[in-house]
Motif scaffolding. Structure first.
Motif, mmCIF file in Angstrom:
data_model
loop_
_atom_site.group_PDB
_atom_site.id
_atom_site.type_symbol
_atom_site.label_atom_id
_atom_site.label_comp_id
_atom_site.label_asym_id
_atom_site.label_seq_id
_atom_site.Cartn_x
_atom_site.Cartn_y
_atom_site.Cartn_z
ATOM 1 N N ASP A 247 40.951 97.107 45.120
ATOM 2 C CA ASP A 247 40.345 98.447 44.628
ATOM 3 C C ASP A 247 38.754 98.027 44.409
ATOM 4 O O ASP A 247 38.290 97.052 44.594
ATOM 5 N N PRO A 248 37.985 99.160 44.271
ATOM 6 C CA PRO A 248 36.512 98.986 44.179
ATOM 7 C C PRO A 248 36.050 97.693 43.388
ATOM 8 O O PRO A 248 34.864 97.175 43.735
ATOM 9 N N VAL A 249 36.766 97.284 42.152
ATOM 10 C CA VAL A 249 36.196 96.421 41.323
ATOM 11 C C VAL A 249 37.069 95.167 41.664
ATOM 12 O O VAL A 249 37.009 94.192 40.406
ATOM 13 N N THR A 250 37.888 94.758 42.637
ATOM 14 C CA THR A 250 38.639 93.527 42.616
ATOM 15 C C THR A 250 37.370 92.473 42.765
ATOM 16 O O THR A 250 36.493 92.541 43.606
ATOM 17 N N PRO A 251 37.780 91.442 42.173
ATOM 18 C CA PRO A 251 36.837 90.467 41.980
ATOM 19 C C PRO A 251 37.042 89.329 43.449
ATOM 20 O O PRO A 251 37.984 89.521 44.096
ATOM 21 N N LEU A 252 35.929 88.714 43.756
ATOM 22 C CA LEU A 252 35.929 87.969 44.681
ATOM 23 C C LEU A 252 36.958 86.769 44.837
ATOM 24 O O LEU A 252 37.702 86.444 45.810
ATOM 25 N N SER A 253 37.432 86.461 43.464
ATOM 26 C CA SER A 253 38.447 85.458 43.235
ATOM 27 C C SER A 253 39.968 85.900 43.869
ATOM 28 O O SER A 253 40.700 85.140 44.147
ATOM 29 N N ARG A 254 40.057 87.254 44.291
ATOM 30 C CA ARG A 254 41.324 87.820 44.805
ATOM 31 C C ARG A 254 41.285 87.546 46.646
ATOM 32 O O ARG A 254 42.238 87.979 47.052
ATOM 33 N N SER A 255 40.221 87.275 46.835
ATOM 34 C CA SER A 255 39.875 86.975 48.309
ATOM 35 C C SER A 255 39.259 85.611 48.546
ATOM 36 O O SER A 255 39.638 84.526 48.075
ATOM 37 N N LYS A 256 38.153 85.464 49.545
ATOM 38 C CA LYS A 256 37.616 84.312 49.623
ATOM 39 C C LYS A 256 36.289 84.553 50.056
ATOM 40 O O LYS A 256 36.232 85.501 50.868
ATOM 41 N N ASN A 257 35.232 83.747 49.985
ATOM 42 C CA ASN A 257 33.775 83.931 50.260
ATOM 43 C C ASN A 257 34.018 83.375 51.673
ATOM 44 O O ASN A 257 34.133 82.132 52.159
ATOM 45 N N TYR A 258 33.526 84.271 52.656
ATOM 46 C CA TYR A 258 33.654 84.117 53.988
ATOM 47 C C TYR A 258 32.425 82.953 54.171
ATOM 48 O O TYR A 258 32.575 82.330 55.474
ATOM 49 N N MET A 259 31.386 82.849 53.667
ATOM 50 C CA MET A 259 30.488 81.850 53.737
ATOM 51 C C MET A 259 30.875 80.410 53.720
ATOM 52 O O MET A 259 30.503 79.540 54.212
ATOM 53 N N ASP A 260 32.011 80.173 52.918
ATOM 54 C CA ASP A 260 32.991 78.990 52.927
ATOM 55 C C ASP A 260 33.186 78.460 54.193
ATOM 56 O O ASP A 260 33.337 77.313 54.584
ATOM 57 N N LEU A 261 33.705 79.637 55.245
ATOM 58 C CA LEU A 261 34.011 79.198 56.436
ATOM 59 C C LEU A 261 32.747 78.644 57.341
ATOM 60 O O LEU A 261 33.104 77.890 58.170
ATOM 61 N N LYS A 262 31.923 79.393 57.052
ATOM 62 C CA LYS A 262 30.653 78.973 57.883
ATOM 63 C C LYS A 262 30.135 77.508 57.243
ATOM 64 O O LYS A 262 29.893 76.693 58.194
ATOM 65 N N HIS A 263 30.280 77.152 56.162
ATOM 66 C CA HIS A 263 29.947 75.870 55.512
ATOM 67 C C HIS A 263 30.987 74.778 56.298
ATOM 68 O O HIS A 263 30.587 73.609 56.472
ATOM 69 N N ALA A 264 32.250 75.199 56.237
ATOM 70 C CA ALA A 264 33.345 74.268 56.866
ATOM 71 C C ALA A 264 32.694 73.694 58.329
ATOM 72 O O ALA A 264 33.080 72.647 58.551
ATOM 73 N N ALA A 265 32.244 74.659 59.192
ATOM 74 C CA ALA A 265 31.738 74.255 60.300
ATOM 75 C C ALA A 265 30.395 73.708 60.412
ATOM 76 O O ALA A 265 30.017 73.423 61.584
ATOM 77 N N THR A 266 29.508 73.828 59.300
ATOM 78 C CA THR A 266 28.064 73.409 59.592
ATOM 79 C C THR A 266 27.875 72.253 58.643
ATOM 80 O O THR A 266 27.883 71.161 58.702
ATOM 81 N N GLY A 267 27.748 72.352 57.361
ATOM 82 C CA GLY A 267 27.600 71.412 56.269
ATOM 83 C C GLY A 267 28.573 70.501 56.087
ATOM 84 O O GLY A 267 28.160 69.410 55.500
ATOM 85 N N ALA A 268 29.939 71.050 56.156
ATOM 86 C CA ALA A 268 30.853 70.041 55.842
ATOM 87 C C ALA A 268 31.232 69.002 56.918
ATOM 88 O O ALA A 268 32.254 68.028 56.774
ATOM 89 N N LEU A 269 30.729 69.283 58.094
ATOM 90 C CA LEU A 269 30.800 68.087 58.954
ATOM 91 C C LEU A 269 29.947 67.121 58.761
ATOM 92 O O LEU A 269 28.713 67.102 58.492
ATOM 93 N N PRO A 270 30.453 65.811 58.781
ATOM 94 C CA PRO A 270 29.846 64.564 58.270
ATOM 95 C C PRO A 270 28.727 64.272 59.237
ATOM 96 O O PRO A 270 28.618 64.027 60.350
ATOM 97 N N ASP A 271 27.570 64.081 58.724
ATOM 98 C CA ASP A 271 26.360 63.526 59.438
ATOM 99 C C ASP A 271 26.719 62.175 60.281
ATOM 100 O O ASP A 271 27.152 61.305 59.553
ATOM 101 N N GLY A 272 26.377 62.152 61.251
ATOM 102 C CA GLY A 272 26.300 60.784 61.950
ATOM 103 C C GLY A 272 27.817 60.363 62.523
ATOM 104 O O GLY A 272 28.178 59.407 63.193
#
Length: 127
Positions: free
Chosen positions: A50-75
């Motif tokens: 509903d209009p006031v459903t908190p993000l905790s009931r879904s997932k932040n799609y920026m976490d997906l972006k982070h998994a493909a960028t910042g979470a890849l180990p350097d080197g």
């Protein structure tokens, strides 16, 4: 696993261009290669949004972006792009237990001569 009649929510991040150390040939192993990464994560769906459903009931799609960028180990050199996809999937599963399935598509941009997409798609269900 889900049946064909289960409700689902899919979060998507598409066409992230990321430089990753990957490859099996000597000319590939010393410099990062440009990869185009797209991710689809299927989540356990809430009963209703509903209009006031908190993000905790879904997932932040920026976490997906982070998994493909910042979470890849350097080197870190990944011999196969399949290993890059597996690392992304593992990262997303660790982020949130609501994630039931992850699909990662990786296109090796350096192989394209006329705009074709050459690469892999790896999908895994949470075990």
């Amino acid at each position: 696993m889900t049946s064909g009649l289960d409700d689902f929510l899919t979060l998507e991040v598409s066409n992230l261009d990321v430089d990753v150390l990957t490859g099996i040939y000597s000319e590939e192993t010393h410099l990062p290669q440009p990869l185009r990464i797209s991710i689809r994560a299927r989540l356990k769906v809430a009963d209703h949004y509903d209009p006031v459903t908190p993000l905790s009931r879904s997932k932040n799609y920026m976490d997906l972006k982070h998994a493909a960028t910042g979470a890849l180990p350097d080197g870190q050199h990944f011999t196969l792009i399949e290993a890059v996809a597996d690392h992304i999937i593992d990262t997303i599963f660790l982020q949130d237990d609501k994630v039931r399935h992850v699909e990662v598509k990786i296109v090796k941009l350096a192989l394209s001569e006329r705009g074709e997409e050459i690469g892999i798609t790896l999908g895994r269900w949470r075990k």
